[in-house]
Design an enzyme around this catalytic site. Structure first.
Site, PDB file in Angstrom:
ATOM      1  N   ILE A 170      -6.318  -8.071   4.089  1.00 27.13           N
ATOM      2  CA  ILE A 170      -7.094  -8.460   5.272  1.00 27.13           C
ATOM      3  C   ILE A 170      -8.367  -7.615   5.318  1.00 27.13           C
ATOM      4  CG2 ILE A 170      -7.102  -8.572   7.792  1.00 27.13           C
ATOM      5  CD1 ILE A 170      -5.236 -10.588   6.560  1.00 27.13           C
TER       6      ILE A 170
ATOM      7  N   SER B  79       8.815 -14.554   0.557  1.00 25.58           N
ATOM      8  CA  SER B  79      10.155 -14.642  -0.013  1.00 25.58           C
ATOM      9  C   SER B  79      11.159 -14.989   1.071  1.00 25.58           C
ATOM     10  CB  SER B  79      10.541 -13.320  -0.697  1.00 25.58           C
ATOM     11  OG  SER B  79      10.919 -12.358   0.262  1.00 25.58           O
TER      12      SER B  79
ATOM     13  N   CYS C 186       0.849  -1.180   0.000  1.00 24.26           N
ATOM     14  CA  CYS C 186       0.000   0.000   0.000  1.00 24.26           C
ATOM     15  C   CYS C 186       0.889   1.236   0.000  1.00 24.26           C
ATOM     16  CB  CYS C 186      -0.913   0.008   1.217  1.00 24.26           C
ATOM     17  SG  CYS C 186      -1.977  -1.453   1.381  1.00 24.26           S
TER      18      CYS C 186
END
Length: 577
Positions: A52, A362, A2
């Protein structure tokens, strides 16, 4: 990922419009929604990548009476436990998002709330009761946060520098000290940026702006200390396994499709193997396959994927498949000097991955904790060479330097590395990353720079401390500026969320593994230990007693123990484990 931004400037005309333009510059970070709040002298906004509470997690968010407003970038992995405890204490929630948990936690504990968060984040809370702003960044700087402060004009912040530059109050002046660091080290350490008036909030720090005054303070600093309970490598291995598994389980919480990057290396392979235990169904894994054989590691990743039974995807990148347009898009969206070419495969792979999943785990960060970079192996060689008389080492450096002009071009890189290695034997070990892995040497910089200030700082002598503490300094200083830009910065160029495994809780186990075979916890032995494991010499199976000891070292299930501020090390270990 974001993006967030905001401006506190009561006298700035058209402040909401300026913030809207700043937010528009972050649109690539969040395609799923945007929001803006305009109050008395303050405006903030965010671009959202929904992960979420897809329906109810729009920002900015407020507390019950509207006194606190938050914009937040990142994820809090333990938000469900925190939310349950806060509800017991009487807080009322309007959403099921992790963002709202931070608001109520801040109401309860102020800045101390940061020690309770497990996750990656950058956020800003505005308190309309006194007009103050509170900004914070996660422990290892996975999420970026930049700010500008004009004593007479106000304050502004954003996830990206180019978003800040949409505000006309922000000057565009080169920071020559930062330029010196970049040309010497290949990175710019926080709080510096390449712009003199723009600063990066350091990892593990908070900032408070009130009545025109700034206060910046750390809430976390990595510490590596000897733990007698982890004297045996088998016990340390079990503790590391438990810690990484707990981190992967926390980071597998998502309301959107989730997968993992898989290069075939030890870090990403470990994360994928543990992810299989954490989520139901087949794990989706992704790797890049290059036509140029020298850069292609897809065969290793394919072998790991087959062994683990993942739903494996390979993106084939032809030699001519990456053009100038892609290059300049990466440069534009990274927004700061970043010479590591890993930004290119990260960008290419993320563009492909976004078609399948929204969140990808990752293995980034493992090399910092376990000594996976070449300069760790150089540490062994340099430490051994320092037993040679100093005058002989000085003669070797002089000979290598004098012979340089006659070295064939095909051998120039190897010869330069040899000369740097010899020169490193004349310096303290803590300067090894600078002497071996730096970009330009001081003599070369003298031909490039004419500015005394830049030359003075280009020595790149960042104090890294001694012995075990050195490893913590490498993580603390190098990771946010040199490694994590490919994660938190938009090197991806596409709105997907990358999750690196949490570094802090591995410190004790990593240090113990580094001391196997009786070695001290230094950078070089750490590299040796990891190098052995990469060659397949894994640790023996833990004994029953070792397993019991490791279980006692596992992080507590209740991460909601509110520790006193007078015990920072205990608090930080508990929060990060």
């Amino acid at each position: 990922m974001c993006g967030i931004c905001g401006v506190y400037a009561p006298r700035l005309a058209d402040r909401p419009q300026h913030v809207a333009r700043m937010n528009q510059a972050l649109v690539h970070r969040g395609p799923d929604g945007s929001g803006q709040f305009d109050g008395d002298g303050f405006s903030c906004a965010m671009r959202r990548l929904a992960i979420i509470d897809l329906a109810g997690g729009q920002q900015p968010l407020h507390n019950e009476d509207g006194a606190l407003t938050i914009v937040f970038n990142g994820e809090i992995y333990n938000f469900q436990e925190l939310r349950a405890r806060l509800i017991q204490r009487g807080h009322r929630f309007a959403t099921a998002s992790d963002t709202e948990v931070i608001v109520h936690l801040y109401e309860e504990h102020g800045a101390e709330a940061l020690g309770l968060l497990k996750g990656m984040f950058a956020c800003c809370l505005h308190d309309r009761r006194d007009g103050s702003l509170f900004l914070a960044r996660d422990r290892f700087g996975e999420k970026p946060l930049y700010y500008w402060h004009g004593p007479a004009e106000g304050f502004a912040f954003s996830s990206e520098v180019r978003s800040l530059l949409e505000l006309p109050l922000v000057p565009r002046r080169l920071d020559r000290e930062a330029l010196g660091y970049y040309l010497r080290l290949g990175m710019v350490p926080a709080p510096l940026t390449m712009l003199r008036d723009v600063r990066m909030l350091p990892a593990g720090h908070w900032l408070r702006y009130r009545a025109g005054q700034l206060t910046v303070a750390p809430y976390y600093q990595p510490t590596l200390r000897v733990d007698p309970a982890l004297a045996e490598p088998e016990v340390a291995a079990e503790a590391v396994h438990a810690t990484v598994l707990a981190a992967v389980r926390r980071q597998s919480i998502s309301d959107v499709p989730l997968g993992a990057f898989l290069s075939g290396g030890i870090d990403s392979s470990t994360v994928v193997a543990l992810l299989r235990q954490a989520v139901p169904g087949r794990v989706k894994t992704f790797t890049v396959r290059f036509e140029e054989a020298g850069y292609d590691e897809s065969a290793i990743a394919r072998t790991v994927a087959t062994q683990l039974g993942t739903e494996h995807h390979e993106l084939v990148v032809p030699n001519l498949g990456f053009g100038a347009e892609d290059f300049w898009r990466i440069v534009e969206q990274v927004g700061l000097p970043f010479y590591d070419t890993s930004a290119i495969p990260t960008y290419v792979l993320s563009k492909y991955v976004r078609q399948h999943v929204t969140v990808a785990l990752s293995g980034d960060g493992g090399d910092e904790m376990f000594g996976g970079y070449p300069f760790f192996r150089w540490g062994q060689r340099v430490a051994a060479a320092q037993r040679v008389p100093r005058w002989l080492r000085q003669a070797g450096v002089a000979l290598a330097t004098a012979a340089g002009p006659w070295v064939p071009t095909s051998q120039a890189t190897r010869w330069r590395r040899l000369r740097r290695g010899l020169a490193a034997t004349l310096e303290p070990l803590e300067l090894l990353p600078v002497t071996v892995a730096g970009l330009f040497e001081p003599g070369e910089l003298a031909g490039l720079l004419r500015d005394p200030q830049a030359l003075a700082t280009s020595g790149g002598r960042l104090p890294l401390g001694d012995d075990a503490a050195r490893g913590g300094r490498v993580v603390e200083r190098a990771a946010p500026a040199d490694v994590l830009p490919a994660e938190g910065q938009p090197a991806r160029g596409h709105a997907d969320q990358g999750r690196s495994h949490e570094h802090g809780g591995l410190a004790r186990g990593a240090g113990a593994l580094a001391r196997r075979r009786g070695r001290r916890a230094r950078a070089a032995p750490t590299g040796r230990a990891v190098d052995q494991r990469r060659r397949g010499q894994g640790d023996p199976a833990p004994r029953d007693a070792s397993r019991a000891a490791a279980r006692r070292l596992r992080p507590p299930q209740d991460g909601l123990q509110y520790p006193p501020a007078s015990l920072p090390e205990r608090r930080l270990c508990r929060a990060c484990a």
